[in-house]
Design a protein around this motif. Structure first.
Motif, PDB file in Angstrom:
ATOM      1  N   GLY A   1       1.094   0.555   4.763  1.00 17.00           N
ATOM      2  CA  GLY A   1       0.774   1.216   3.434  1.00 17.00           C
ATOM      3  C   GLY A   1       0.990   2.526   3.597  1.00 17.00           C
ATOM      4  O   GLY A   1       1.482   3.271   2.865  1.00 17.00           O
ATOM      5  N   TYR A   2       0.359   3.301   4.742  1.00 22.48           N
ATOM      6  CA  TYR A   2       0.550   4.480   4.938  1.00 22.48           C
ATOM      7  C   TYR A   2       2.197   5.066   5.074  1.00 22.48           C
ATOM      8  O   TYR A   2       2.482   5.921   4.240  1.00 22.48           O
ATOM      9  CB  TYR A   2      -0.326   4.875   6.051  1.00 22.48           C
TER      10      TYR A   2
ATOM     11  N   ALA B   1       4.062   4.738   1.618  1.00 23.02           N
ATOM     12  CA  ALA B   1       3.775   5.912   0.857  1.00 23.02           C
ATOM     13  C   ALA B   1       4.514   7.114   1.034  1.00 23.02           C
ATOM     14  O   ALA B   1       4.585   8.210   0.036  1.00 23.02           O
ATOM     15  CB  ALA B   1       2.201   6.076   0.629  1.00 23.02           C
TER      16      ALA B   1
ATOM     17  N   ALA C   1       7.878  -3.713   0.790  1.00 25.93           N
ATOM     18  CA  ALA C   1       7.902  -2.456   1.182  1.00 25.93           C
ATOM     19  C   ALA C   1       8.987  -2.294   2.402  1.00 25.93           C
ATOM     20  O   ALA C   1       8.979  -0.964   2.606  1.00 25.93           O
ATOM     21  CB  ALA C   1       6.526  -1.875   1.493  1.00 25.93           C
TER      22      ALA C   1
ATOM     23  N   ARG D   1       2.023  -0.085  -7.809  1.00 21.32           N
ATOM     24  CA  ARG D   1       2.367   1.386  -7.472  1.00 21.32           C
ATOM     25  C   ARG D   1       2.061   2.263  -8.625  1.00 21.32           C
ATOM     26  O   ARG D   1       1.227   3.310  -8.151  1.00 21.32           O
ATOM     27  CB  ARG D   1       3.940   1.571  -7.373  1.00 21.32           C
TER      28      ARG D   1
ATOM     29  N   ASP E   1      -2.691  -1.507   0.538  1.00 22.58           N
ATOM     30  CA  ASP E   1      -2.975  -0.634  -0.501  1.00 22.58           C
ATOM     31  C   ASP E   1      -3.811   0.608  -0.075  1.00 22.58           C
ATOM     32  O   ASP E   1      -3.748   1.603  -0.416  1.00 22.58           O
ATOM     33  CB  ASP E   1      -3.819  -1.369  -1.654  1.00 22.58           C
TER      34      ASP E   1
ATOM     35  N   TYR F   1      -1.693   2.934   1.533  1.00 24.49           N
ATOM     36  CA  TYR F   1      -1.075   3.337   0.634  1.00 24.49           C
ATOM     37  C   TYR F   1      -1.811   4.654  -0.122  1.00 24.49           C
ATOM     38  O   TYR F   1      -1.491   5.859  -0.380  1.00 24.49           O
ATOM     39  CB  TYR F   1      -0.386   2.357  -0.468  1.00 24.49           C
TER      40      TYR F   1
END
Lengths: 152, 152, 152, 152, 152, 152, 152, 152
Positions: free
Chosen positions: F97-98, F101, F124, H70, H95, H98
């Protein structure tokens, strides 16, 4: 134009009230940290459970407070940071650095006796004031173009 | 992997040397402010011309110093901020806030007696150490995965 | 630490040479616009085809030059902007604004006679100098912490 | 869709009024600098205290004005920069550079006689107009898709 | 100064070779997509497993290719996008939009017959050329300030 | 072109070695977390002092490890995240996730049995592989355009 | 939750109306380019003055149109790009690339016959639809979690 | 001050209701994923057409869901991520990563039994709670400075 102003720093005098009341007729919204000292210190353990170790007691509180202060700083147009007479006030200087890195307009509020020690902070500011009423005058000028009566 | 480390804060003890020497065998590059106190205070007027007013004398110096400190902070992977025994050290806290807002990995270095006053700064850090040798140990571990001998 | 310095503005005097030569012993890399005035004006049409209309002649050149100037500005640590005696020099002020918005360390170089007209530009700068040698002294100090001989 | 438009530059003619009045029926909000020349020059010292040195007098004012202009520029969708007949107008070109670096849609407004000197500024613009009424027509078209009557 | 140049678009003529060879003496590094058409179409399924459905066959390939193209586009100083005689070439226009949003210096390369259809793409570019040799001339000028022989 | 690849996730099998050895002839630099499980768990207390509470023991270690992982993730072009047979592996999904983003090119590596549970993570990614050798093949293709022998 | 949706691409069929009417009961705001083809082509010269050269005629229009399209793209949550039967539609693909680089949620709308040519564009999308009603169904699902009647 | 809060993670218990109802009197807006499990799994194929392959069935759904998640994550001030008793819950950890990379204030909600496995996720959080009511108490404190009754 609405100015969003974050008031950071010293919590032991009435400087916030002098600014918010003085700016009562202006299109400004103010935010700031929780200024109830006890609540601010204890919020972490009060909500998330006690800690035997004072360090983690403080840490949990500082983290919860950061939810509020980061939002206030990130959304602000202008960040006012007040340095008072007492205490180390490292959190005030931390907020000033944080605001500077975000490109916020920074106003620093302190007495002349702190000028040398605050020179790096002042160097990142767009205004350095000594009285809360000067901050009000800046906000009024920025919004309306009007200078204080008698200023000429 | 080369770590770029910025060493911010107190300039009156040998903590920088203890870190840079201790990390001499590591793939680390160090930067930091000018630590010659007199030069740091006077650089503005020495180069750009004298000021009658002490405030502007200080201001010119702080601005010139910012050319160096901003670059160091912006390029760093890790920012170490040291709070010592004396002085207000607001510039150290300012650098910590600046580094936090830039998303840098922050290591704070201070004695236990400052823990409460620094709780907001510590809350933004990935490590809080009390001795320079601990910072060296962190850098060594981050780069190599090796812990200090006897640590188990 | 290598400083990347962009030299923007006036192209009719030797100020760039005075800086690059004066800083010859420093860890600095310099960039800047094409300073051959005729080539700079005509590069667009010389390469991409003639234009009947002078406006588009100029436009094509300005666009091609922007490939170089944007790269130089974006990669710089320090942007020095020189305002000279003649011409409007709006491109210099444009570069200063561009650099300021990118958060670059800005040094403005001009004579005292332009101080009032440049006050908004100077307000975005970390240093305002009148002589190229002062810029060299700043770069030397930023890199080494050494002040000019006799400065004390 | 509301367009936020910042009107930068020359303050001695009625171009701002011609635009704001001409666009009176459009969904546009306008902002801009303080256009009271005396207030703009003196705001720093009027609020924050007198300065013996004219340079710092100007500087304090320019810094306070930056609180307003940076907010206006940063929040704008469209930045209109007007270059007039007189003065150096470096702050106008500075604003244009600042707006360009922020990725704002830039409209430059000037007479044909300045076209060569402004070619780098124009090259960063999406429109170059000579009359305020053309700016109004652009805003109307952008919002509604309607061209001026008789334009075909 | 080293220029990093990404060459996007049409893969059926020798335009890339004409640029890379023409710029052989310049301080330029080139990148671009995989230009082996069959490999580019099949890379996804060849490495990650066959797909019964042509859509997903294509999709897997396009995703793997994006690892290369995104890196090339993100690291480039200059993005050259070539539109040829045949095919839809939507990926070329996609790359141009991607580069524009990243603030890259964009050079578009196409014949005059496509000028109207490409007007929005050209409007985001700093140069519009029709021959690869013009791109070389731009790169040479940007790096050295020298215009093509005979251009005056 | 050098690819910087971060290898995140499962630490109990030899998948990292299979990738780094398989890619030994490629222009790739690899980084990843400390994979010595005991050191990774204890680094915080080993360096910064023991904690009575297991939660803070873990916390101090996770924070120190973040210095390394954040740097690796932020500098990577490609982030490969491996999900193995055992454990919750929430840190692997967190890293994915990191990376997403941050706009990194994400390759997810897992067996078919995890496909449904990982569908948001896979969505993703630019590639979903089941074997480390497929990751090597992707890196080889991205760098050279060459597909595995026999792939056609 | 209000979704801001930008509708880019083909202007010769009623697909925009089918979406905006189909989504009439949803909390969505739509924006898009000027779809009056003649106005869109001529806006530059109609407002800013005629051009002898068709290229600059087109260019001035494309630049003025960019004021609207950049704002719409930058403010959107979702960008829908429609590719129709005719024309090159490079501006549609350009918008898709622009939206992708900004991290917008991209929905591509096209017939199956264009799937291969659009594979790189589709690879950047979160949904690929063939009918405007599918876009409406996506917007409804995203806002309310409700799937089309009969979809199960 | 309105807080925008995104509620991510486990969808099988009533934790979201306990938070939204508990915070019913606060100035908070909540968002989150579609929590109808069947709709969430099938949205892709229900709207965009069936897939023979389960992987692509899942993929299309995950992509459509990403339009909602998102937006929710990007607009949130606070992201609460709940880890429950069952399932892998990799999307929750995704998440969290993110949100962390976007600099959001992260609150993690899980039982003590998951503390070790979640230590990297917790290390990125400003608060780690075990009960939904603690999240409500945090939101109340952040907005009003009031601690739970009896907390002292």
């Amino acid at each position: 134009m609405t100015l969003k102003v974050y008031l950071s720093g010293e919590i032991h005098t009435d400087w916030r009230e002098r600014i918010t009341e003085g700016a009562g007729d202006l299109d400004v919204t103010f935010s700031g940290p929780v200024t109830d000292h006890a609540a601010s210190d204890d919020c972490g353990v009060a909500i998330l459970g006690a800690e035997a170790d004072k360090y983690w007691h403080d840490h949990k509180g500082a983290m919860v407070n950061a939810i509020r202060t980061r939002k206030g700083l990130m959304e602000a147009d202008v960040v006012v940071v007040r340095f008072g007479e007492k205490y180390k006030q490292w959190n005030a200087a931390f907020d000033a650095g944080y605001a500077a890195a975000l490109g916020k307009s920074l106003i620093v509020l302190h007495g002349a006796e702190h000028a040398h020690a605050l020179k790096e902070v002042d160097a990142a500011a767009l205004a350095v004031a000594s009285e809360p009423e000067q901050v009000v005058a800046i906000l009024r000028y920025v919004l309306s173009g009007r200078l204080p009566a008698g200023a000429d």
